[in-house]
Enzyme design. Structure first.
Site, PDB file in Angstrom:
ATOM      1  N   LEU A  38       1.056  -1.582   0.247  1.00  0.00           N
ATOM      2  CA  LEU A  38       0.083  -0.182   0.097  1.00  0.00           C
ATOM      3  C   LEU A  38       1.019   1.640  -0.025  1.00  0.00           C
ATOM      4  O   LEU A  38       2.313   1.031   0.844  1.00  0.00           O
ATOM      5  CB  LEU A  38      -0.684   0.604   0.887  1.00  0.00           C
ATOM      6  CG  LEU A  38      -1.764  -1.482   1.571  1.00  0.00           C
ATOM      7  CD1 LEU A  38      -2.441  -1.416   2.564  1.00  0.00           C
ATOM      8  CD2 LEU A  38      -2.686  -1.010   0.609  1.00  0.00           C
ATOM      9  N   GLY A 178      13.639  20.249 -12.396  1.00  0.00           N
ATOM     10  CA  GLY A 178      12.984  20.166 -11.733  1.00  0.00           C
ATOM     11  C   GLY A 178      12.293  20.060 -10.499  1.00  0.00           C
ATOM     12  O   GLY A 178      14.027  19.360  -9.933  1.00  0.00           O
ATOM     13  N   ILE A 180      11.481  16.515  -8.878  1.00  0.00           N
ATOM     14  CA  ILE A 180      12.484  15.536  -9.258  1.00  0.00           C
ATOM     15  C   ILE A 180      13.690  14.959  -9.299  1.00  0.00           C
ATOM     16  O   ILE A 180      15.115  14.231  -8.229  1.00  0.00           O
ATOM     17  CB  ILE A 180      11.833  14.292  -9.420  1.00  0.00           C
ATOM     18  CG1 ILE A 180      10.383  14.539  -8.665  1.00  0.00           C
ATOM     19  CG2 ILE A 180      12.142  13.347  -9.547  1.00  0.00           C
ATOM     20  CD1 ILE A 180       8.632  13.248  -9.241  1.00  0.00           C
ATOM     21  N   GLU A 199      18.512  21.237 -18.913  1.00  0.00           N
ATOM     22  CA  GLU A 199      17.328  22.048 -19.079  1.00  0.00           C
ATOM     23  C   GLU A 199      17.053  22.983 -20.037  1.00  0.00           C
ATOM     24  O   GLU A 199      17.875  23.757 -20.583  1.00  0.00           O
ATOM     25  CB  GLU A 199      17.080  22.747 -17.412  1.00  0.00           C
ATOM     26  CG  GLU A 199      15.821  23.563 -17.192  1.00  0.00           C
ATOM     27  CD  GLU A 199      14.642  22.995 -17.227  1.00  0.00           C
ATOM     28  OE1 GLU A 199      14.682  22.162 -16.866  1.00  0.00           O
ATOM     29  OE2 GLU A 199      13.761  23.502 -17.884  1.00  0.00           O
ATOM     30  N   HIS A 441      13.430  31.428  21.091  1.00  0.00           N
ATOM     31  CA  HIS A 441      15.586  31.703  20.884  1.00  0.00           C
ATOM     32  C   HIS A 441      16.017  31.135  20.893  1.00  0.00           C
ATOM     33  O   HIS A 441      16.224  30.078  22.288  1.00  0.00           O
ATOM     34  CB  HIS A 441      15.664  33.342  21.102  1.00  0.00           C
ATOM     35  CG  HIS A 441      17.451  33.630  20.788  1.00  0.00           C
ATOM     36  ND1 HIS A 441      17.409  33.821  19.472  1.00  0.00           N
ATOM     37  CD2 HIS A 441      18.363  33.883  21.888  1.00  0.00           C
ATOM     38  CE1 HIS A 441      19.097  34.052  19.244  1.00  0.00           C
ATOM     39  NE2 HIS A 441      19.546  33.526  20.517  1.00  0.00           N
TER      40      HIS A 441
HETATM   41  C1  LIG Z   1      10.671  10.775  -6.598  1.00  0.00           C
HETATM   42  C2  LIG Z   1       9.183  10.947  -6.572  1.00  0.00           C
HETATM   43  C3  LIG Z   1       9.405  12.272  -5.297  1.00  0.00           C
HETATM   44  C4  LIG Z   1       7.995  12.593  -4.945  1.00  0.00           C
HETATM   45  N1  LIG Z   1       8.527  13.838  -3.670  1.00  0.00           N
HETATM   46  C5  LIG Z   1       7.299  14.336  -3.194  1.00  0.00           C
HETATM   47  C6  LIG Z   1       7.384  15.046  -1.965  1.00  0.00           C
HETATM   48  O1  LIG Z   1       8.728  14.829  -1.155  1.00  0.00           O
HETATM   49  N2  LIG Z   1       5.818  15.405  -1.417  1.00  0.00           N
HETATM   50  C7  LIG Z   1       5.581  15.266  -2.669  1.00  0.00           C
HETATM   51  O2  LIG Z   1       3.985  15.833  -1.819  1.00  0.00           O
HETATM   52  N3  LIG Z   1       5.267  14.646  -3.155  1.00  0.00           N
HETATM   53  C8  LIG Z   1       5.944  14.297  -4.232  1.00  0.00           C
HETATM   54  N4  LIG Z   1       6.449  13.476  -4.909  1.00  0.00           N
HETATM   55  C9  LIG Z   1       4.803  13.478  -5.875  1.00  0.00           C
HETATM   56  C10 LIG Z   1       4.230  12.152  -4.722  1.00  0.00           C
HETATM   57  O3  LIG Z   1       4.428  10.759  -4.970  1.00  0.00           O
HETATM   58  C11 LIG Z   1       2.829  12.008  -5.740  1.00  0.00           C
HETATM   59  O4  LIG Z   1       1.833  13.417  -6.029  1.00  0.00           O
HETATM   60  C12 LIG Z   1       1.575  11.500  -4.525  1.00  0.00           C
HETATM   61  O5  LIG Z   1       1.913  10.014  -4.949  1.00  0.00           O
HETATM   62  C13 LIG Z   1       0.427  11.137  -5.311  1.00  0.00           C
HETATM   63  O6  LIG Z   1      -0.975  10.849  -5.217  1.00  0.00           O
HETATM   64  P1  LIG Z   1      -2.158   9.542  -5.307  1.00  0.00           P
HETATM   65  O7  LIG Z   1      -2.638   9.271  -4.522  1.00  0.00           O
HETATM   66  O8  LIG Z   1      -3.126  10.465  -6.198  1.00  0.00           O
HETATM   67  O9  LIG Z   1      -1.673   8.400  -6.089  1.00  0.00           O
HETATM   68  P2  LIG Z   1      -0.298   7.770  -6.158  1.00  0.00           P
HETATM   69  O10 LIG Z   1       0.470   7.451  -5.350  1.00  0.00           O
HETATM   70  O11 LIG Z   1       0.340   8.054  -7.575  1.00  0.00           O
HETATM   71  O12 LIG Z   1      -0.954   6.371  -5.911  1.00  0.00           O
HETATM   72  C14 LIG Z   1      -1.789   5.873  -6.920  1.00  0.00           C
HETATM   73  C15 LIG Z   1      -1.554   4.580  -7.052  1.00  0.00           C
HETATM   74  O13 LIG Z   1      -3.049   3.586  -7.352  1.00  0.00           O
HETATM   75  C16 LIG Z   1      -2.278   2.274  -7.880  1.00  0.00           C
HETATM   76  N5  LIG Z   1      -3.310   2.114  -9.060  1.00  0.00           N
HETATM   77  C17 LIG Z   1      -3.294   2.583  -9.743  1.00  0.00           C
HETATM   78  N6  LIG Z   1      -4.340   2.322 -11.409  1.00  0.00           N
HETATM   79  C18 LIG Z   1      -4.403   1.213 -10.612  1.00  0.00           C
HETATM   80  C19 LIG Z   1      -5.824   0.162 -10.971  1.00  0.00           C
HETATM   81  N7  LIG Z   1      -6.430  -0.326 -12.124  1.00  0.00           N
HETATM   82  N8  LIG Z   1      -6.105  -0.890  -9.787  1.00  0.00           N
HETATM   83  C20 LIG Z   1      -4.934  -0.540  -8.096  1.00  0.00           C
HETATM   84  N9  LIG Z   1      -4.815   0.127  -8.317  1.00  0.00           N
HETATM   85  C21 LIG Z   1      -4.330   1.370  -8.969  1.00  0.00           C
HETATM   86  C22 LIG Z   1      -0.988   2.507  -7.869  1.00  0.00           C
HETATM   87  O14 LIG Z   1      -0.567   1.460  -7.916  1.00  0.00           O
HETATM   88  C23 LIG Z   1      -0.746   3.682  -6.947  1.00  0.00           C
HETATM   89  O15 LIG Z   1      -0.350   2.702  -6.152  1.00  0.00           O
HETATM   90  C24 LIG Z   1       7.420  12.398  -5.473  1.00  0.00           C
HETATM   91  C25 LIG Z   1       7.168  11.832  -6.628  1.00  0.00           C
HETATM   92  C26 LIG Z   1       8.557  11.225  -7.001  1.00  0.00           C
HETATM   93  C27 LIG Z   1       7.740  10.330  -8.031  1.00  0.00           C
END
Ligand SMILES: Cc1cc2nc3c(=O)[nH]c(=O)nc-3n(C[C@H](O)[C@H](O)[C@H](O)COP(=O)(O)OP(=O)(O)OC[C@H]3O[C@@H](n4cnc5c(N)ncnc54)[C@H](O)[C@@H]3O)c2cc1C
Length: 462
Positions: A38, A178, A180, A199, A441
């Site tokens: 999860l 950016g 990441i 970039e 402080h």
């Molecule tokens: C390297 C990296 C670093 C990051 N660092 C930060 C940070 O420091 N701070 C921050 O705020 N954000 C960060 N982000 C962005 C952040 O991870 C995302 O904005 C966030 O995870 C989005 O959440 P979400 O719930 O929309 O989707 P996600 O976290 O992408 O989760 C979606 C889930 O849905 C599942 N899924 C998809 N389709 C299906 C399906 N049909 N059936 C069942 N399961 C499915 C996927 O397997 C996944 O587990 C980072 C991203 C990356 C790649």
């Protein structure tokens, strides 16, 4: 077949938070997740693993650069990459198991497998079809690439591959300056890679306060990152162990090639909804491939909602979480709300960079009269004591009312400091309200107070 009040598809920060809030509000809830664990992108291949590597590599940097001056003598630590990856993996494991525990605690069923919506009110997982009065799509996003750049996740990698490299590369090229790209570029630069960031634009971190952009780029250069700005990548050519990145400089169209052991493609992310069955269901989409929603996160299909990276807005975990809580409240007949004007953005490099609200550019464009209060961390005793005097806090206020409109911080603990301003903004506070609040402080947060003072009669320590 089971029947639920709510089925959430996707267990990232949007999905799992929505599921927990739905269950807390008394709704019978299930969450579908196709991954083996999860937590989504954030916990498995995003926020959490990247922060573990940022922390470990920052410790090395401190040992190499600042220990001797503090009287801490001896050999600098060397990098055991396998162990560093194991530490990163154990951080992921604790966090994903934590969500599993919260699901059990809140009696949320985890439906394991990839989910689709064959028709409104139904979710199919494997061979089983479940009924749901409400469905929340929280399927997140995936890395996007460029034409001519083929990702193999070994030599030409996205952030996912960059968190799993076989070894620390000698030369890394990062495409895209950016968040990441700069976070992971910093990790490898600290671990000894020669990192070059290519970039397209002329400034790093698009959309950020220009003063912060300049200061940030200067600091990263000092840390050893090289930048090629205004460069359009044409293609990559990769063998099993090396790659070439071909780019064209926008100013004169001249063509260049740069060698790398690893190329990190960090050119952004795109919404992910493969296999959910949105077309057949007739869900309206935006021009950018996001699921279109109204201000209650409802899609064009009755009983189907969408949140997080798969809809419009900044692709941030906390934005997804806020939407997760809010949509649960809406489904439960309450008043879910997200203040999109007060969503902080943080870059977890060293120093950290954080911002919230308006920039001078957005205000100028809107013709909004504003004032700026700025304070350098050079005037902050705590920051100087830990070699972190470089950087500043900038607060932007309405010229007439002194109400805070935005803040931009580069310096120690910026990612935490920004929340003081976020809370102030949520309460409609003025800079004077912040300035009149007693700050302990010596703390970095005194710099926030001083910037607030600078919006009025002036800071004390500058
Ligand atoms: C390297 C990296 C670093 C990051 N660092 C930060 C940070 O420091 N701070 C921050 O705020 N954000 C960060 N982000 C962005 C952040 O991870 C995302 O904005 C966030 O995870 C989005 O959440 P979400 O719930 O929309 O989707 P996600 O976290 O992408 O989760 C979606 C889930 O849905 C599942 N899924 C998809 N389709 C299906 C399906 N049909 N059936 C069942 N399961 C499915 C996927 O397997 C996944 O587990 C980072 C991203 C990356 C790649």
């Amino acid at each position: 077949m089971s029947t639920y009040d709510v089925i959430v598809i996707g267990s990232g920060p949007g999905g799992y938070v929505a599921a927990i809030r739905c269950a807390q509000l008394g709704l019978k809830t299930a969450c579908v997740e196709g991954r083996e664990t999860l937590g989504g992108t954030c916990l498995n291949v995003g926020c959490i693993p990247s922060k573990a590597l940022l922390h470990a590599s920052h410790m090395l940097h401190e040992a190499e650069h600042n220990f001797a001056e503090m009287g801490l003598k001896g050999k600098s630590p060397s990098v055991d990459w396998k162990q560093m990856l194991a530490y990163k993996d154990s951080t992921i494991d604790t966090n994903t198991k934590g969500i599993e525990f919260l699901f059990k605690k809140n009696k949320i069923d985890w439906l394991k497998g990839w989910g689709s919506i064959p028709e409104a009110g139904k979710v199919k997982v494997g061979d089983e079809v479940h009924e749901a009065k409400n469905i929340i799509i929280a399927t997140g996003s995936e890395a996007s690439s460029l034409p001519g750049v083929e990702v193999d996740e070994k030599v030409v990698v996205t952030s996912t591959g960059a968190l799993e490299l076989g070894k620390v590369p000698k030369k890394m090229v990062v495409i895209g300056a950016g968040v990441i790209g700069l976070e992971l570029g910093s990790v490898y630069a600290r671990l000894g890679s020669e990192v070059t960031v290519v970039e397209f634009l002329d400034a790093i971190t698009p959309g950020m306060d220009p003063e912060v952009q300049k200061t940030f780029q200067r600091m990263l250069k000092k840390q050893g990152l090289n930048f090629i700005m205004g460069a359009a990548v044409q293609k990559t050519e990769a063998t099993k162990t090396k790659a070439k990145v071909h780019y064209k400089l926008r100013k004169d169209d001249s063509e260049h090639v740069i060698d790398a052991d690893v190329v990190l493609v960090a050119t952004g992310r795109k919404p992910y909804h493969d296999g959910v069955g949105l077309d057949a269901l007739g869900v309206e989409m935006t021009k950018r491939g996001q699921i279109a929603v109204n201000d209650h996160w409802a899609t064009s299909v009755s009983g189907v909602y969408a949140i997080g990276d798969v809809i419009e807005g900044p692709m941030l975990a906390h934005k997804a979480e806020d939407e997760g809580m809010a949509v649960a409240e809406v489904i439960a007949g309450k008043h879910g709300h997200v203040n999109y004007g007060v969503i902080p953005g943080v870059i977890y490099t060293h120093p950290e960079v954080a911002s919230v609200g308006e920039t001078e550019a957005t205000l100028k464009e809107a013709g909004h009269a504003y004032k700026v209060g700025k304070f350098s961390f050079m005037g902050n005793a705590r920051a100087k004591a830990v070699f972190a005097g470089d950087g500043f806090v900038k607060i932007i206020v309405d010229k007439d009312s002194d109400r805070i409109l935005g803040a931009h911080i580069i310096g120690p603990g910026a990612g935490d400091l920004i929340h003081e301003v976020c809370v102030a903004m949520e309460f409609g506070a003025s800079a004077q309200d912040l300035a009149m609040t007693c700050h302990a402080h010596p703390t970095y947060s005194e710099a926030v107070r001083e910037a607030a003072l600078a919006c009025g009669d002036g800071p004390i320590h500058m």
